[in-house]
Each structure stands twice: as structure tokens, then as C-alpha cells.
Scaffold this active site. Structure first.
Site, PDB file in Angstrom:
ATOM      1  N   HIS A  67       2.705   3.487  -8.883  1.00 49.58           N
ATOM      2  CA  HIS A  67       2.551   2.316  -9.302  1.00 49.58           C
ATOM      3  C   HIS A  67       3.908   1.665  -9.703  1.00 49.58           C
ATOM      4  O   HIS A  67       4.304   0.485  -9.622  1.00 49.58           O
ATOM      5  CB  HIS A  67       1.347   1.778 -10.284  1.00 49.58           C
ATOM      6  CG  HIS A  67       0.036   2.290  -9.583  1.00 49.58           C
ATOM      7  ND1 HIS A  67      -0.259   2.017  -8.013  1.00 49.58           N
ATOM      8  CD2 HIS A  67      -1.010   2.888  -9.937  1.00 49.58           C
ATOM      9  CE1 HIS A  67      -1.448   2.503  -7.891  1.00 49.58           C
ATOM     10  NE2 HIS A  67      -1.934   3.201  -8.853  1.00 49.58           N
ATOM     11  N   LEU A  84      12.407 -19.371  -4.304  1.00 46.60           N
ATOM     12  CA  LEU A  84      11.172 -18.767  -3.885  1.00 46.60           C
ATOM     13  C   LEU A  84      10.175 -18.734  -4.856  1.00 46.60           C
ATOM     14  O   LEU A  84      10.292 -18.720  -6.165  1.00 46.60           O
ATOM     15  CB  LEU A  84      11.704 -17.485  -3.739  1.00 46.60           C
ATOM     16  CG  LEU A  84      10.896 -16.292  -3.449  1.00 46.60           C
ATOM     17  CD1 LEU A  84       9.985 -16.466  -2.194  1.00 46.60           C
ATOM     18  CD2 LEU A  84      11.099 -14.954  -3.930  1.00 46.60           C
ATOM     19  N   ASP A 101       0.986  -1.222  -0.101  1.00 48.62           N
ATOM     20  CA  ASP A 101      -0.010  -0.134  -0.104  1.00 48.62           C
ATOM     21  C   ASP A 101       0.753   1.260  -0.005  1.00 48.62           C
ATOM     22  O   ASP A 101       2.069   1.366   0.613  1.00 48.62           O
ATOM     23  CB  ASP A 101      -0.890  -0.089   1.225  1.00 48.62           C
ATOM     24  CG  ASP A 101      -2.060   0.574   1.111  1.00 48.62           C
ATOM     25  OD1 ASP A 101      -2.227   1.405  -0.037  1.00 48.62           O
ATOM     26  OD2 ASP A 101      -3.009   0.625   2.060  1.00 48.62           O
TER      27      ASP A 101
HETATM   28  C1  V07 Z   1       1.614  -3.884  -9.742  1.00 46.44           C
HETATM   29  C2  V07 Z   1       3.345  -2.557  -8.329  1.00 46.44           C
HETATM   30  C3  V07 Z   1       3.524  -3.142  -7.226  1.00 46.44           C
HETATM   31  C4  V07 Z   1       2.447  -2.185  -6.034  1.00 46.44           C
HETATM   32  C5  V07 Z   1       1.218  -2.604  -6.132  1.00 46.44           C
HETATM   33  C6  V07 Z   1       0.429  -1.894  -7.361  1.00 46.44           C
HETATM   34  C7  V07 Z   1       1.156  -1.808  -8.646  1.00 46.44           C
HETATM   35  C8  V07 Z   1       4.388  -6.075 -10.102  1.00 46.44           C
HETATM   36  C9  V07 Z   1       2.998  -6.873 -10.636  1.00 46.44           C
HETATM   37  C10 V07 Z   1       3.152  -7.998 -11.429  1.00 46.44           C
HETATM   38  C11 V07 Z   1       1.720  -9.079 -11.493  1.00 46.44           C
HETATM   39  C12 V07 Z   1       1.947 -10.090 -11.897  1.00 46.44           C
HETATM   40  C13 V07 Z   1       3.250 -10.767 -12.447  1.00 46.44           C
HETATM   41  C14 V07 Z   1       4.360  -9.882 -12.755  1.00 46.44           C
HETATM   42  C15 V07 Z   1       4.513  -8.705 -12.023  1.00 46.44           C
HETATM   43  C16 V07 Z   1       2.243  -5.895 -10.543  1.00 46.44           C
HETATM   44  C17 V07 Z   1       0.066  -5.340 -10.679  1.00 46.44           C
HETATM   45  C18 V07 Z   1       0.286  -3.725 -10.147  1.00 46.44           C
HETATM   46  C19 V07 Z   1      -1.485  -5.468 -11.193  1.00 46.44           C
HETATM   47  F1  V07 Z   1       3.064 -11.988 -13.094  1.00 46.44           F
HETATM   48  N1  V07 Z   1       3.739  -5.140  -9.664  1.00 46.44           N
HETATM   49  N2  V07 Z   1       2.544  -4.866 -10.057  1.00 46.44           N
HETATM   50  N3  V07 Z   1       0.808  -6.165 -11.077  1.00 46.44           N
HETATM   51  N4  V07 Z   1       2.005  -2.856  -8.886  1.00 46.44           N
END
Ligand code: V07
Length: 264
Positions: A55, A149, A38
Site C-alpha cells: 500500500h 488537474l 489493484d
Molecule cells: C491509498 C495507495 C494507493 C494504492 C491503493 C491503496 C493504498 C493515496 C491516498 C490518498 C487519499 C486521499 C487523499 C490523499 C491521498 C490513499 C488510501 C489508500 C486510503 F486526500 N494513496 N492512498 N488513501 N493507497
């Protein structure tokens, strides 16, 4: 001269962190750490940047925390990347968020493979845009044989819906006569959740000062230790992670003994 100064600045904390890692690793490590990431929007607002900049910065933190988790010997890291509630956000923000898995993986998949990390996902996969599905699927295939991991992304995930689906599945097994009502127990419910193959989280971390579960792993977190920090997710670093794990180890120093196992 400038170069010398810069070198010194980075060398000192690195040595301190290496020592802390070694000490933390000599004690019981949580097998599964779950994180509610968050504060990305607030981080951006403080800098007069659009929310999406927060983000994007948060995505870089995912990479850093994955590295340290792997180094510490944590077996599973579950990250709450997108909740079922997040569909209520502005469309442009959702579009940006849905591109992050693709960007994250096109940048970092080679190093995840190299570090023996296995990418997995919990949540409703079907509702994601095709390009997001493809990126995640490719990463899951490329890392399927890795046994370091497990980097488990909760994407379009909501815990109550997960429990509802589990109850429906169990009800239909009863309706077909495959099992009886008496067969319903905690282990049957747990084995019908999306996390059936994973250990339950030992530690939940939530950043940015919010002290809520927000529909995240309600069943699975029954016995977890909770760690809340005011640090915003983009600022969460190896030091913050070590702080949370050291705190966990202090609380769990009777780990494995008859006391402190949750039974009063
Ligand atoms: C997202 C970055 C981290 C903070 C929270 C909101 C924004 C990495 C992924 C991701 C998801 C699946 C995957 C590889 C990477 C991600 C979303 C948002 C929707 F296989 N960061 N991140 N996906 N944020």
C-alpha cells in the site's frame, strides 16, 4: 565511471518518454481518467513483505501518475483509494490505509499546490477517522483555487450506495412537491451523484489483471473505454499510463465524427 553509467541509464528512457508525451498530447486526450489501483498486496507478497508495504509503495505511484496526468493535460484523475467493502479487511490494515492520506499530503501537498492540482474526494466522508478527514479537508482547502488537474480520491466510495442516495434525494424532492415524476431523467440522476460537477470518465484503467468494476462508478462509466493491465499498481509507471492513453487514442481515432460516438 559508475556515475556516467547511471546517468546514461536514466537519460535514454526519459528522452523516449518526453517524445511519447508530445505525440500523445498532439491527439485527443481523455478529459477524465479513472483508475482502480489493484495489486498492492500481491506486489508485497511477491517480495515477502507485509501487505501494508505494498500500500505504501502504491502511494508513491499515486504521486508519479498524478504528475504525468497533469503533464498530459488530463483534467480529472479519479483514483479508487478505499471502497465501502474495504472495511471488511483486518483492523490493522484499515488503520494503516487511513493514515495514507495524511502521509501522502504531508509529503506531497506542497508540490500539488505548485503543480496547480486541485484535491477532491467522492465517497462517504463522515465515516472516516477524524485524522483522515482533517488531512483531506486541509488539502481541499489549500488547493481549492487551483484549476489544473483535479485529483479526485474515491474514499469509502461505493457506486450502488451512491445511486441509492441519489434516488432517495430525488424521491424526497418529489415528496415535497419540488419536482414531479416526469422530471426524472438521466441528467437529473447524474446531477445527484457525487460526480455531478465532473465530466464522465472517458477511460477506466484497472491494474493487476482483475477484469471487474467492483462497484466503481457504475453509472458514470457507461460510455468509457476500459483498459486492463497485468501490471501491479506499485509497478504502474509513466510508460504504462502512456500505453493506456495511446490505446485509448487508437480506439477513439474517429473521435468527434458522426461514427464512433457510441450510436450503432
Ligand atoms: C491509498 C495507495 C494507493 C494504492 C491503493 C491503496 C493504498 C493515496 C491516498 C490518498 C487519499 C486521499 C487523499 C490523499 C491521498 C490513499 C488510501 C489508500 C486510503 F486526500 N494513496 N492512498 N488513501 N493507497
Amino acid at each position: 565511471m559508475l556515475e556516467k553509467l547511471l546517468r546514461k541509464k536514466t537519460a535514454v528512457p526519459d528522452a523516449a518518454i518526453t517524445t511519447r508525451i508530445a505525440v500523445v498530447k498532439s491527439k485527443p486526450i481523455p478529459a477524465h481518467v479513472a483508475i482502480i489501483m489493484d495489486g498492492n498486496g500481491r506486489w508485497a507478497k511477491q517480495r515477502n513483505l507485509p501487505r501494508i508495504a505494498g500500500h505504501h509503495e502504491g502511494m508513491k505511484t499515486v504521486r508519479k501518475i498524478t504528475r504525468i496526468a497533469n503533464e498530459l493535460g488530463i483534467k480529472v484523475l479519479t483514483l479508487y483509494a478505499f471502497s465501502t467493502e474495504n472495511w471488511k479487511r483486518p483492523k490493522l490494515e484499515i488503520d494503516f490505509l487511513m493514515k495514507l492520506p495524511g502521509e501522502f499530503l504531508s509529503t506531497y501537498l506542497p508540490e500539488l499546490v505548485e503543480q496547480n492540482v486541485k484535491v477532491e474526494m467522492i465517497g462517504n466522508f463522515d465515516m472516516l477517522p477524524d485524522h483522515t478527514k482533517h488531512a483531506i479537508q486541509q488539502a481541499m482547502i489549500a488547493t481549492a483555487d487551483n484549476d489544473g488537474l483535479t485529483l479526485n480520491f474515491a474514499m469509502n466510495y461505493g457506486s450502488r450506495l451512491e445511486i441509492v442516495e441519489s434516488v432517495k434525494e430525488i424521491a424526497s424532492l418529489i415528496a415535497e412537491g419540488a419536482i414531479s415524476v416526469e422530471d426524472i431523467d438521466e441528467s437529473l440522476i447524474g446531477s445527484n451523484l457525487m460526480t455531478a460537477h465532473l465530466p464522465e470518465p472517458d477511460l477506466l484503467i484497472r491494474t493487476s489483471g482483475e477484469v471487474r468494476l467492483s462497484n466503481f462508478m457504475l453509472w458514470q462509466l457507461a460510455y468509457a473505454e476500459f483498459s486492463f493491465t497485468d501490471v501491479l499498481w506499485p509497478d504502474f509507471d509513466a510508460t504504462c499510463m502512456l500505453n493506456a492513453i495511446e490505446e485509448f487514442q487508437l480506439r477513439n481515432r474517429r473521435f468527434g465524427s458522426v461514427e464512433g460516438d457510441g450510436n450503432v
